[in-house]
Design an enzyme around this catalytic site. Sequence first.
Site, PDB file in Angstrom:
ATOM      1  N   SER A 135     -88.891 -32.012 -32.085  1.00  0.00           N
ATOM      2  CA  SER A 135     -87.945 -31.106 -31.579  1.00  0.00           C
ATOM      3  C   SER A 135     -89.439 -29.996 -31.739  1.00  0.00           C
ATOM      4  O   SER A 135     -90.085 -29.453 -32.592  1.00  0.00           O
ATOM      5  CB  SER A 135     -87.316 -30.843 -32.852  1.00  0.00           C
ATOM      6  OG  SER A 135     -86.374 -30.001 -32.505  1.00  0.00           O
ATOM      7  N   LYS A 161     -88.227 -33.323 -27.515  1.00  0.00           N
ATOM      8  CA  LYS A 161     -86.945 -32.236 -27.657  1.00  0.00           C
ATOM      9  C   LYS A 161     -87.298 -31.088 -27.606  1.00  0.00           C
ATOM     10  O   LYS A 161     -88.110 -30.618 -28.387  1.00  0.00           O
ATOM     11  CB  LYS A 161     -85.853 -33.197 -28.754  1.00  0.00           C
ATOM     12  CG  LYS A 161     -84.667 -31.613 -29.009  1.00  0.00           C
ATOM     13  CD  LYS A 161     -84.193 -31.994 -29.796  1.00  0.00           C
ATOM     14  CE  LYS A 161     -83.532 -31.193 -30.983  1.00  0.00           C
ATOM     15  NZ  LYS A 161     -82.440 -31.277 -32.181  1.00  0.00           N
ATOM     16  N   GLU A 214     -77.557 -31.117 -25.873  1.00  0.00           N
ATOM     17  CA  GLU A 214     -77.594 -30.899 -27.171  1.00  0.00           C
ATOM     18  C   GLU A 214     -76.659 -29.436 -27.816  1.00  0.00           C
ATOM     19  O   GLU A 214     -77.492 -28.486 -27.268  1.00  0.00           O
ATOM     20  CB  GLU A 214     -78.126 -31.529 -28.500  1.00  0.00           C
ATOM     21  CG  GLU A 214     -78.339 -30.948 -29.688  1.00  0.00           C
ATOM     22  CD  GLU A 214     -79.087 -31.910 -30.976  1.00  0.00           C
ATOM     23  OE1 GLU A 214     -80.526 -32.211 -30.323  1.00  0.00           O
ATOM     24  OE2 GLU A 214     -79.594 -31.310 -31.687  1.00  0.00           O
ATOM     25  N   ASP A 239     -73.770 -31.507 -31.723  1.00  0.00           N
ATOM     26  CA  ASP A 239     -74.032 -31.919 -33.240  1.00  0.00           C
ATOM     27  C   ASP A 239     -73.396 -30.527 -34.238  1.00  0.00           C
ATOM     28  O   ASP A 239     -73.319 -31.285 -34.501  1.00  0.00           O
ATOM     29  CB  ASP A 239     -75.817 -31.276 -33.028  1.00  0.00           C
ATOM     30  CG  ASP A 239     -76.720 -31.027 -34.560  1.00  0.00           C
ATOM     31  OD1 ASP A 239     -76.223 -31.263 -35.532  1.00  0.00           O
ATOM     32  OD2 ASP A 239     -77.663 -30.293 -34.417  1.00  0.00           O
ATOM     33  N   LYS A 263     -76.325 -36.146 -38.409  1.00  0.00           N
ATOM     34  CA  LYS A 263     -77.370 -36.287 -39.639  1.00  0.00           C
ATOM     35  C   LYS A 263     -76.078 -36.308 -40.974  1.00  0.00           C
ATOM     36  O   LYS A 263     -75.143 -35.756 -41.551  1.00  0.00           O
ATOM     37  CB  LYS A 263     -77.051 -34.495 -39.408  1.00  0.00           C
ATOM     38  CG  LYS A 263     -78.064 -34.138 -38.190  1.00  0.00           C
ATOM     39  CD  LYS A 263     -78.117 -32.688 -37.811  1.00  0.00           C
ATOM     40  CE  LYS A 263     -79.159 -31.798 -36.997  1.00  0.00           C
ATOM     41  NZ  LYS A 263     -79.175 -30.151 -37.098  1.00  0.00           N
ATOM     42  N   GLY A 291     -82.627 -34.363 -37.784  1.00  0.00           N
ATOM     43  CA  GLY A 291     -83.441 -33.421 -38.957  1.00  0.00           C
ATOM     44  C   GLY A 291     -83.988 -32.337 -38.986  1.00  0.00           C
ATOM     45  O   GLY A 291     -82.704 -31.420 -38.053  1.00  0.00           O
TER      46      GLY A 291
END
Length: 369
Positions: A135, A161, A214, A239, A263, A291
């Site tokens: 990320s 990402k 996302e 998310d 997550k 993450g």
Amino acid sequence: MKVRSITLHRVGMPLVRPFETSFGRESARDVLLVHLETDTGDGWGECVAGSTPGYSSEYVDGCAHVIEHHLAPRLFAADDVVASELGHLFSGVVGHRMAKAALEAAVLDAELRASGVSFARYLGAVRSEVDCGVSVGISTSIDELLDEVQGYVDAGYLRIKLKIKPGWDLEPVRRVRELIGADAALQVDANTAYVRGDIPHLKQLDASNLLLIEQPFDEEDIASHIALAGAIETPVCLDESLVSVGVTIDAIERGATSVVNIKPGRVGGYLPAVAIHDACVERGVPVWCGGMLETGIGRSMNVALAALPGFTLPGDTSASDRYYREDLTEPFVLSNGRLAVPTGPGSGVTVRTDLVRELALMPPRVVTR
Ligand code: NPQ
Ligand code: MG
């Protein structure tokens, strides 16, 4: 298992470079660790909450309070603590999933260490290594962003990402696509920075051939995500919105999300995370492991989770050195874009208690019955 004490550690982990998202910029990770002492041995868990309620309503001080005053008493009162029954044990506390997840991780670690079973085996892993993505935070310039991305490509990451927000989206994404080539895996994460009126603007991201976009909208705004999914070719992935298996199934069935970011901290633990994985597999929805700038403690467990069969996309399970020069466990090192799944009992990693002490932001808080 009987829980004897719960020690809360607050550690300040310096980041190798500041990490900027649409909700803020961090140059250190203020992390809450849970150390459990039981009659059969110890366990460690990591809380994913940030120091401020910027990503979710939970934050470190709040989690520490909920653990000490509302969750710990329930653990101490139980005759026999079993990880698979924590959902019931904690059901009298509404929400506070990150706090619950941190304790669940510590209970699982203690339980599995005592029985000699790894997280991977217990959760149902089918792989010995997992594909890793990275990320990339919002930069101060496009040149700086391209430098950073090139470094990750050189390190072997299998997917990039990019964090986006209004004013930092079409152009940086287009330039990174140009840099890494048409076939490289690329996705974006907006962390709720857009509104429904931005749909025509976001549709222009289709030109960059992304794996997914996302969480562009507010976590409670499922309707706008459905509208976007109907207007854009790029798959929509939730998310922040997905806080439980029920919400996830609902979002899938209503067409708000065709890919799912899992997550454990966001959904209340590794066992709810596995339930979401199973529900997604049943519906043919691909999942990947998110993450939260975890140290080696949380990272070890995420890597085990990401080895389950439904995790068909690379996760934000980056190497330790993506975030930290020194990790709180033995470092996770990338090999051909992958991380090895730990095989030892429990998390399979050893906590460097000397470093936990050295980086402590305040004295540890010991909670007993
Ligand atoms: C995400 N993570 O997928 C999160 C966002 C995030 C790797 O992009 C402190 C606490 C810092 C929570 C930084 C990644 C954080 C944080 C980023 C969450 O949306
Ligand atoms: Mg995200």
